[in-house]
Design a protein around this motif. Sequence first.
Motif, PDB file in Angstrom:
ATOM      1  N   GLU A  12       8.138  33.033  -4.389  1.00  0.00           N
ATOM      2  CA  GLU A  12       9.398  33.984  -4.136  1.00  0.00           C
ATOM      3  C   GLU A  12      10.493  33.134  -4.518  1.00  0.00           C
ATOM      4  OE1 GLU A  12      11.198  37.695  -2.261  1.00  0.00           O
ATOM      5  OE2 GLU A  12       9.528  36.821  -1.396  1.00  0.00           O
ATOM      6  N   ILE A  13      10.743  32.001  -4.033  1.00  0.00           N
ATOM      7  CA  ILE A  13      11.733  31.106  -3.975  1.00  0.00           C
ATOM      8  C   ILE A  13      11.807  30.577  -5.366  1.00  0.00           C
ATOM      9  CG2 ILE A  13      12.899  28.977  -3.336  1.00  0.00           C
ATOM     10  CD1 ILE A  13      11.961  29.407  -0.497  1.00  0.00           C
ATOM     11  N   GLU A  14      10.992  30.131  -5.977  1.00  0.00           N
ATOM     12  CA  GLU A  14      10.867  29.818  -7.280  1.00  0.00           C
ATOM     13  C   GLU A  14      11.213  30.756  -8.392  1.00  0.00           C
ATOM     14  OE1 GLU A  14       7.235  27.707  -8.190  1.00  0.00           O
ATOM     15  OE2 GLU A  14       7.477  26.034  -7.046  1.00  0.00           O
ATOM     16  N   ARG A  15      10.493  31.797  -8.225  1.00  0.00           N
ATOM     17  CA  ARG A  15      10.940  33.015  -8.985  1.00  0.00           C
ATOM     18  C   ARG A  15      12.388  33.613  -9.119  1.00  0.00           C
ATOM     19  NH1 ARG A  15       6.588  34.122 -12.760  1.00  0.00           N
ATOM     20  NH2 ARG A  15       4.672  33.937 -11.390  1.00  0.00           N
ATOM     21  N   LEU A  16      13.070  33.268  -7.680  1.00  0.00           N
ATOM     22  CA  LEU A  16      14.524  33.697  -7.502  1.00  0.00           C
ATOM     23  C   LEU A  16      15.180  32.764  -8.163  1.00  0.00           C
ATOM     24  CD1 LEU A  16      14.306  34.890  -3.800  1.00  0.00           C
ATOM     25  CD2 LEU A  16      15.054  36.301  -5.794  1.00  0.00           C
ATOM     26  N   LEU A  18       0.888  33.437   3.101  1.00  0.00           N
ATOM     27  CA  LEU A  18       2.374  33.965   3.307  1.00  0.00           C
ATOM     28  C   LEU A  18       3.412  32.661   3.039  1.00  0.00           C
ATOM     29  CD1 LEU A  18       2.083  35.995   6.414  1.00  0.00           C
ATOM     30  CD2 LEU A  18       2.050  36.848   4.242  1.00  0.00           C
ATOM     31  N   GLN A  19       2.868  31.294   3.338  1.00  0.00           N
ATOM     32  CA  GLN A  19       3.732  30.412   3.233  1.00  0.00           C
ATOM     33  C   GLN A  19       3.602  30.012   1.478  1.00  0.00           C
ATOM     34  OE1 GLN A  19       2.503  26.891   5.147  1.00  0.00           O
ATOM     35  NE2 GLN A  19       3.159  25.423   3.436  1.00  0.00           N
ATOM     36  N   ARG A  20       2.758  30.304   0.763  1.00  0.00           N
ATOM     37  CA  ARG A  20       2.504  29.985  -0.590  1.00  0.00           C
ATOM     38  C   ARG A  20       3.330  31.141  -1.293  1.00  0.00           C
ATOM     39  NH1 ARG A  20       1.124  32.089  -4.912  1.00  0.00           N
ATOM     40  NH2 ARG A  20       0.245  33.949  -3.909  1.00  0.00           N
ATOM     41  N   GLN A  58      17.576  32.081   0.878  1.00  0.00           N
ATOM     42  CA  GLN A  58      18.081  31.483   2.232  1.00  0.00           C
ATOM     43  C   GLN A  58      17.157  32.241   3.239  1.00  0.00           C
ATOM     44  OE1 GLN A  58      22.363  32.391   2.971  1.00  0.00           O
ATOM     45  NE2 GLN A  58      22.983  30.640   1.702  1.00  0.00           N
ATOM     46  N   GLU A  59      16.816  33.457   3.132  1.00  0.00           N
ATOM     47  CA  GLU A  59      16.139  34.283   4.130  1.00  0.00           C
ATOM     48  C   GLU A  59      14.592  33.735   3.978  1.00  0.00           C
ATOM     49  OE1 GLU A  59      14.202  38.779   4.709  1.00  0.00           O
ATOM     50  OE2 GLU A  59      15.754  38.224   3.365  1.00  0.00           O
ATOM     51  N   LYS A  60      14.083  33.605   2.952  1.00  0.00           N
ATOM     52  CA  LYS A  60      12.828  32.883   2.951  1.00  0.00           C
ATOM     53  C   LYS A  60      12.804  31.204   3.095  1.00  0.00           C
ATOM     54  CE  LYS A  60      10.740  36.514   1.301  1.00  0.00           C
ATOM     55  NZ  LYS A  60       9.656  37.047   2.159  1.00  0.00           N
ATOM     56  N   SER A  61      13.774  30.726   2.951  1.00  0.00           N
ATOM     57  CA  SER A  61      13.733  29.254   3.272  1.00  0.00           C
ATOM     58  C   SER A  61      13.976  29.218   5.056  1.00  0.00           C
ATOM     59  CB  SER A  61      15.318  28.867   3.029  1.00  0.00           C
ATOM     60  OG  SER A  61      14.861  28.844   1.365  1.00  0.00           O
TER      61      SER A  61
END
Length: 501
Positions: free
Chosen positions: A14-18, A7-9, A51-54
């Motif tokens: 997802e952050i990089e894709r965003l 889940l961490q990966r 921000q949510e994923k961070s």
Amino acid sequence: MDSILELQRQAHEEIERLEQAIVKELVRNTKPHKDKLVQEHRVSKYLDRIQEKSRYLLEVYKDDDGMRRAELSTLLSGSDVSEYSQSEFYERLKAVKDHHRRHPNEVVEPMDLQFTNRDVSRDEEAVENLFTGEENLGKFLDLHVHFDQYVNLKGVKEMYYQKDRSKRINTGYIEYVSEFSRFDRVPKETRTSSEYSAYLRGLEEYLEGFVARGQPLFNMIEFKERASKTFEETWASGKVSGWEYEPDSDSSLSKLYCIPCQKQFAKDSVFTAHLDGKKHKKAQEVLDKSGVKLSASLVEQAKHTAVKEERDRTWKPIARMEYFIGEYYAKLISVRDDTVANVERKQAITDTERTKFAEETEEIEVSESESEDDDKIYNPLKLPLGWDGKPIPYWLYKLHGLGVEYPCEICGNYVYAGRKAFDRHFQEWRHAHGMRCLGIPNTRHFQDITLIEDAFALWEKLKVQTKTESFRPDTMEEYEDKEGNVFSKKTYEDLKRQGLL
């Protein structure tokens, strides 16, 4: 159930894709106002997801419940972190194989598809639903509701109605839009009423929402924090516009302080009625019977504290809303001017002309968008453009040798493409200007000379040759005697001087 590490990966991916999706969006140039607004709202949603994923990753790395640490301990064998538990590895490998054996034809959608395959029409519809027809996708303000609330405040209505009060004058709304941040026009007793507070609260919420809808990438949190800090400093010094006071001076509110009841009043009428009440009289009797004599300094300190508390309780919230509305007013100054111009234009045309104008405006934006797309010519080889504005054929490019570059130091290291352009440039203004700056005449002798050092060397050689070949009358001028004999000037004069001719 996926592991904590997986889940961490996924969150990091997802952050990089965003971030990549945001870059692609911002690189794409959008000229029409509607397309630009849809793009900014889409980028704003991407930033919210980042921000949510961070925040989720921060909680995972904190590991307050110890689940991540426990999972790492099961994967590592002994004290050597470089050796993994083989049994745990094969168990997880078996679980992965069992999953694919049970679902052999499961379709896996890549994560970046949700950013590339977007529904443009749905995004446009969502943005259109955020605005009213009067706002026109954030181009204009819609303050009609707040204007109705404002003109119905006590002491304000007379400024916007005619003497017969039968109808509102045409310039009322325009004047309000132009000066809705001028609170000094409202009487002081009206500014402390509950109706005025409700009006300010609604206006502030609308302006904040309008900025958030019309400028989704604007940092509202930083803006509000900066404005709040400035307001607190200005309020503490007593210099807020419309609410000025001297912090250490006696105020009219101190006269409305009841010492026996230790209570501050805001209005003189309420304070007068309180003095005749039973509660005040009973508190006064208790104070008299106690025989306690309050010093003047203690009374003044109590009054000062009560006045400050009353001011912060009644005046400060109103002053704060007025200050924030003024900040939004300054932020939306261009939108306000466009709104005034739009209202004046609407009042001067009919409904048919208004509809036609809206259609023409939309057609102009669409044509500008299409023309901008047509202007983007695919030219990966960077070929020169022809007379029609399109790249020339590649065979013609090779035929003229346009791929060969000829630099000229005399022209300021300008590079000429092709031999034809290089030969022609020696008679053009750029090369002639460079030769003039060097103090050398631009003659045929300097054809094909591009280096400054070579030009100076050739110029010095030409000057030496010119000097040696200069005309000398003594040896080069010829004379003829009566018999037809030809002599040089020097010989002729010598013979004549001797009398031999």
